[in-house]
Every structure is written in C-alpha cells, then in structure tokens.
Design a protein around this motif. Structure first.
Motif, PDB file in Angstrom:
ATOM      1  N   THR A  66     -16.057 -23.556  83.686  1.00  0.00           N
ATOM      2  CA  THR A  66     -16.933 -23.539  84.802  1.00  0.00           C
ATOM      3  C   THR A  66     -17.646 -22.383  84.907  1.00  0.00           C
ATOM      4  N   PHE A  69     -21.736 -22.165  85.704  1.00  0.00           N
ATOM      5  CA  PHE A  69     -21.986 -21.940  87.064  1.00  0.00           C
ATOM      6  C   PHE A  69     -22.441 -20.635  87.666  1.00  0.00           C
ATOM      7  N   ASP A 132     -24.636 -32.000  87.928  1.00  0.00           N
ATOM      8  CA  ASP A 132     -24.427 -31.921  89.174  1.00  0.00           C
ATOM      9  C   ASP A 132     -25.383 -31.804  90.176  1.00  0.00           C
ATOM     10  N   ASN A 244     -11.612 -24.532  96.475  1.00  0.00           N
ATOM     11  CA  ASN A 244     -11.608 -24.701  94.964  1.00  0.00           C
ATOM     12  C   ASN A 244     -10.900 -23.608  94.315  1.00  0.00           C
ATOM     13  N   GLN A 248      -7.436 -24.268  92.270  1.00  0.00           N
ATOM     14  CA  GLN A 248      -7.556 -23.996  90.551  1.00  0.00           C
ATOM     15  C   GLN A 248      -6.154 -23.190  90.188  1.00  0.00           C
ATOM     16  N   ARG A 365     -23.064 -24.899  94.152  1.00  0.00           N
ATOM     17  CA  ARG A 365     -22.233 -25.268  92.773  1.00  0.00           C
ATOM     18  C   ARG A 365     -22.187 -23.631  92.286  1.00  0.00           C
ATOM     19  N   THR A 369     -18.162 -23.824  92.152  1.00  0.00           N
ATOM     20  CA  THR A 369     -17.671 -23.715  90.749  1.00  0.00           C
ATOM     21  C   THR A 369     -17.470 -22.481  90.193  1.00  0.00           C
ATOM     22  N   LEU A 372     -14.008 -21.615  91.044  1.00  0.00           N
ATOM     23  CA  LEU A 372     -13.281 -22.373  90.042  1.00  0.00           C
ATOM     24  C   LEU A 372     -12.812 -21.510  89.042  1.00  0.00           C
TER      25      LEU A 372
END
Length: 424
Positions: A66, A69, A132, A244, A248, A365, A369, A372
């Motif tokens: 990830t 991002f 995405d 998130n 995670q 995002r 992300t 994450l």
C-alpha cells in the motif's frame, strides 16, 4: 440481475436497470476482485511458508503493498482528472497482470526471493492507486449521482461476496497447489478485467473544466483542501483512516498466528478471513436501509460503537471454541466496515463536483491506504519486538474508538448527504 437500460441518460434509468457501461465496469470488478482476494492471501502465505519470512518481513510486505498511495497517491488524482478514465483502468490492469505473473514464473525458474516479492507488491500497488482513483471517479459518470448509494451498495456487496469466495478459494488453492500456483489466478484475473473494461464505450469527451491557476501543484492542493476543509469530509477521512490502520494491525499478523502459533493451515486462514467477507457483505446489504431509517450520519458512527465489544474477541483467538468466537468478532468488525464503505464513498462522490472527483478520491485513497501502510509497519514492529498478540490487542482497542471523529462532527445527525452541482 443487471439488465439493459431503458433509456440512454444515466440519471433517468428506471429503478433496477443499469446502463451497459456500468454493467461492464461491474463485470470487470467481479473478475479482478476474485483474483485479488486469492492473491492477497497467497502472497503472505508464500512469504511465510516458502521463503521463511520473519514477522518483520511480513509487516514490510504488507506495508509495501500500500506504500504507493503514500508515494504517488495525491499526484495520481491530478493525472486521473486529466486522462480518459477507461484508459487508466485498462492500463493499470494490464500492468498488474504482468507484475503478478512474474511471481509464479520466478518460482518455476527457481530464483524467487523476498526482495522480488517486495518489488512486485510495491509496483502492483502503483497500478492499484490509479485503478481505484479512476474507478471511483468514473462511477458518477456511468450511473448518475442520484444512484450512487445503490451502485456502491451493489459493487461493495459483490466485492464482499468475492472476498468470501476468493479467500476461501485462495486458502484451498494454496493448500492444494502451493501459493505460487494460486497467484496465477490473480494475474489471469487482471488480464481478463482489462479485456472487459476495453469494451466500455469511450463516450463523448468530458467538457473542459475550470482548473485553478498555478499548474500541477495548485491543482493537487485543490483536492486536498476540498477534503480537509470540508466539515463533512474531514471527520469521515479521519475516522475511516483509523479503521483501516487498526484493522491492518490484525490482518497483517493473522498469517503468522494461524500458520506458526496455532499450527493451522492456509485453508483455515482463508475461511477465517472469509468470515470478514460475510460481514462486509451484510454491511453492504444493510447500509442503504439502515441509512434511510436512522440517517446517513448515524449509520456512520453508531455501528462502530455497537461492535466495539465484539471486536475485543479477535485477539483471544485460539483453537476450539475461541476460534469461532474470534470469527464472530471479525465478522462484526467487517460488517461495520461494509456499512461505512457504502455510506462514506457515496457521501464523498455526491458532495464533490466532477472536476474534483479524481483529486478528492486520490486524497482519500492517500489517507486511507496510507493508514494501511502505517498499520502494516506498526504490526511488523510489534510482532518482531513484542509479540504478534500485542498487535491484535492494540488493533482491537484502537478500533473501538474510531467512531468518535464522526460523532464529534456535524455528521453525527446528518439525515441525507448534500448533493454538489457536478458542473461547479
């Protein structure tokens, strides 16, 4: 079932009918989501079982998947707003197919290494950034803003169903065929998705929009300001990023818990993660009626408060009855996430003009992300220098607090989200 549209304009379809471009986008999502969930399980299992990865290496692998991002998430929004969105989607799928396909090829040749896995997941993440952002920015154009909640509910409900099937299938495939062979499914799915997306009619060029002066940096900043300066979008971003990150902390260490601590196989891990898919599916299905009954704002925070005690069961995972109780807790957390995804994404899309959709989605995002990535790094550090259970405990406790930013904002009692003028 998706059927042919009654009339061309997206905003005037009868209830239950979807335009052909959306049906193709939906079909592509079916294909690549199935492959993605198989690969998402197979890659860490491969690292743990075949490459003897340490908890720290597993955490780094999750972070790199990830990290793109954080690296290019914000600029990607500017590029997506400038490029044809269908072209972005097709190109991203083809690139990811080639990258993922290199893993089983390297395994067959005998030179697969953890370093190659690091590189593949990082570059695949770059493709995911563009895919995405483009997909979420494309949706209002394909279905009309008044149908965003219904379309997102369908897409996310389907994704949750495939999460159940994909992770269950992934676990069985890894156990029966080995992880590298299972990853082939992921590569093929990306390639098929690109073929389907290529069939979406190009449509007329988007009308030129008013761009802020000052070039690339000014345009990028406009998207960030739209999110962080909006009293509805800002608390939504903070809350969802927290969800998130905390989820995670758990998912990164679950392969280590199942395969090393509990001595269970990849099939058991896949079934446990599949329970999360069941929860996400139930969340996607109940999001719309729940929001209509109690309001969109309450549907964003009340589920988080209600499931917090059940989430505390996950760190207690063990053999026998505790495995099942932890599964119930995992399902409850995923249900809350499924509800929030449908309502939150629809709120974001509906309250943003077309000219900012790419940059708004890229900003979200980047934050979500990016969370994450941070969660995977923290999980790896906790697993390496404390123990894997500590990561699960911290994740459960912190997740129980993630509803507070929404509760302490104007979203708390919002009945229906505002609708932005798409041409503003």
């Amino acid at each position: 079932m998706l059927t042919a549209p009654a009339a061309p304009p997206a905003g005037r379809h009868r209830t239950g009918r979807w335009p052909r471009p959306f049906r193709l986008l939906y079909a592509a999502a079916l294909v690549h989501d199935l492959g993605f969930h198989v690969g998402q399980l197979a890659v860490p299992v491969l690292a743990v079982s075949l490459l003897a990865a340490t908890p720290g290496q597993v955490g780094l692998l999750g972070a790199l998947s990830t990290a793109a991002f954080l690296l290019i998430g914000l600029p990607a929004g500017v590029w997506v707003d400038r490029l044809p969105r269908r072209t972005v989607l097709v190109s991203a799928d083809l690139a990811r197919a080639a990258l993922v396909g290199s893993v089983p090829l390297a395994w067959w040749a005998g030179w697969l290494s953890i370093e190659q896995l690091y590189l593949v997941v990082l570059l695949t993440g770059v493709g995911t950034v563009f895919a995405d952002v483009a997909a979420q920015s494309y949706l209002p154009e394909l279905v009309g803003r008044e149908r965003l909640v219904a379309a997102n509910s369908l897409l996310m409900g389907t994704s949750a169903t495939l999460q159940i099937a994909g992770r269950g299938l992934g676990g069985l495939a890894v156990q029966a065929l080995t992880a590298p062979v299972a990853i082939v499914v992921d590569a093929v799915a990306f390639a098929l998705s690109a073929v389907i997306l290529r069939r979406i009619p190009a449509g007329p060029p988007r009308a030129p929009s008013r761009q802020p002066a000052g070039g690339f940096g000014r345009q990028l900043g406009a998207g960030v300001r739209h999110v962080l300066g909006n009293p509805l979008l800002r608390p939504l971003a903070v809350s969802t990023a927290g969800i998130n990150l905390t989820m995670q902390l758990t998912t990164t260490m679950l392969p280590v818990v199942f395969l090393r601590e509990l001595g269970l196989g990849a099939a058991a891990l896949g079934l446990f993660l599949g329970a999360g898919g069941v929860g996400a599916l139930l969340g996607a299905l109940t999001a719309r009626p729940l929001a209509e009954r109690i309001g969109h704002g309450r549907a964003l925070w009340l589920p988080g408060l209600l499931v917090a005690p059940l989430g505390g069961l996950v760190p207690l995972i063990d053999g026998g009855a505790m495995l099942w109780l932890a599964g119930v807790g995992w399902l409850a957390l995923a249900w809350r996430t499924g509800v929030g995804n449908v309502i939150g994404v629809s709120l974001r899309q509906g309250s943003t003009p077309d000219r900012l959709l790419g940059r708004m989605n890229a900003t979200f995002r980047f934050l979500l992300t990016g969370a994450l990535t941070v969660g995977a790094v923290v999980a790896g550090l906790l697993g390496q220098y404390a123990d894997v259970r500590t990561s699960l405990v911290v994740g459960a406790v912190a997740n129980g607090l993630t509803w507070l930013p929404v509760y302490c904002s104007p979203l708390r009692t919002l009945r229906r989200p505002p609708q932005s003028d798409p041409n503003a």
